[in-house]
Write an enzyme that holds these catalytic residues in place. Structure first.
Site, short mmCIF file in Angstrom:
data_model
loop_
_atom_site.label_atom_id
_atom_site.label_comp_id
_atom_site.label_asym_id
_atom_site.label_seq_id
_atom_site.Cartn_x
_atom_site.Cartn_y
_atom_site.Cartn_z
N CYS A 174 0.83 -1.22 0.00
CA CYS A 174 0.00 0.00 0.00
C CYS A 174 0.86 1.27 0.00
O CYS A 174 1.49 1.56 -1.01
CB CYS A 174 -1.00 -0.06 1.15
N HIS A 223 -3.13 -5.41 1.72
CA HIS A 223 -2.44 -5.61 3.00
C HIS A 223 -2.51 -7.07 3.47
O HIS A 223 -3.34 -7.39 4.32
CB HIS A 223 -3.12 -4.77 4.09
N GLU A 245 -0.68 -8.41 5.52
CA GLU A 245 -0.31 -8.42 6.96
C GLU A 245 -1.53 -8.26 7.86
O GLU A 245 -1.44 -8.49 9.07
CB GLU A 245 0.74 -7.34 7.25
#
Ligand code: GLN
Length: 196
Positions: free
Chosen positions: A79, A178, A180
């Site tokens: 991002c 994302h 994560e």
């Protein structure tokens, strides 16, 4: 096992660190120039790319990081991290590393649908990933050395056709979304394999 630096100036760095550690990597949070010594790879998290870029300049980390990446250190940006890696940012002069031969459009999904999730296949992974997009950028141009790993159909999100959301150029990996923020660590594994 590699020592991976996670840029920890702003944004979702803890989640990246957690994912990498769960895969057995040693992680160092990078907050100042000396922290770059000895790292084998770098992750630049999501957050606010203008803020992270300005901090990198103020802390004197921008040029040394760029040099390390140009020298071949693997890097993964998600991002805002993707934005900072790109050579060209539409309508912006903000500071950047500029090592990825691509053009990015920030906040590309418009105000109505600025955040959404969708499932998407990623080249090199065995099964689709859950893509979490938060005020996400889109890649609008890639250079000849850039491999497109994933696209998303923009029709349900106010756009038309397929847009690029994950790329690789040599040892540079970047995603608009994302991983994560999901329990799925396959993209982090992919990055560690790239860094080995
Ligand atoms: N919109 C942010 C930017 O332009 C990126 C958002 C994110 O990292 N989740 O920097």
């Amino acid at each position: 096992m590699a020592l991976i630096g996670v840029l920890a100036l702003q944004g979702a760095f803890r989640e990246h660190a957690r994912a990498l550690r769960s895969l057995g990597a040693e992680v160092r949070e990078l907050r100042q120039l000396p922290h770059l010594d000895g790292i084998d790879g770098l992750v630049i998290p999501g957050g606010e790319s203008t803020t992270i870029g300005k901090l990198l300049v103020d802390l004197g980390m921008m040029e040394p990081l760029r040099q390390r990446i140009l020298d071949g250190m693997p890097v993964y940006g998600s991002c805002a991290g993707l934005i900072l890696l790109c050579k060209d940012i539409e309508d912006s002069e903000q500071p950047r590393l500029g090592v990825l031969d691509a053009t990015v459009r920030r906040n590309a999904f418009g105000r109505q649908v600025d955040s959404f999730e969708t499932t998407l296949p990623v080249k090199g992974l065995d099964a689709p990933v859950q893509g979490v997009f938060i005020r996400a950028p889109l890649i609008t141009r890639v250079g000849a050395d850039v491999d497109v790993l994933a696209r998303v159909d923009m029709a349900p999100h106010g756009g038309t056709g397929e847009e690029i959301v994950a790329v690789r150029q040599g040892r540079i990996l970047a995603t608009s979304f994302h991983p994560e923020l999901t329990p799925d660590t396959r993209l982090h594994r992919y990055f560690l394999d790239m860094s080995a």
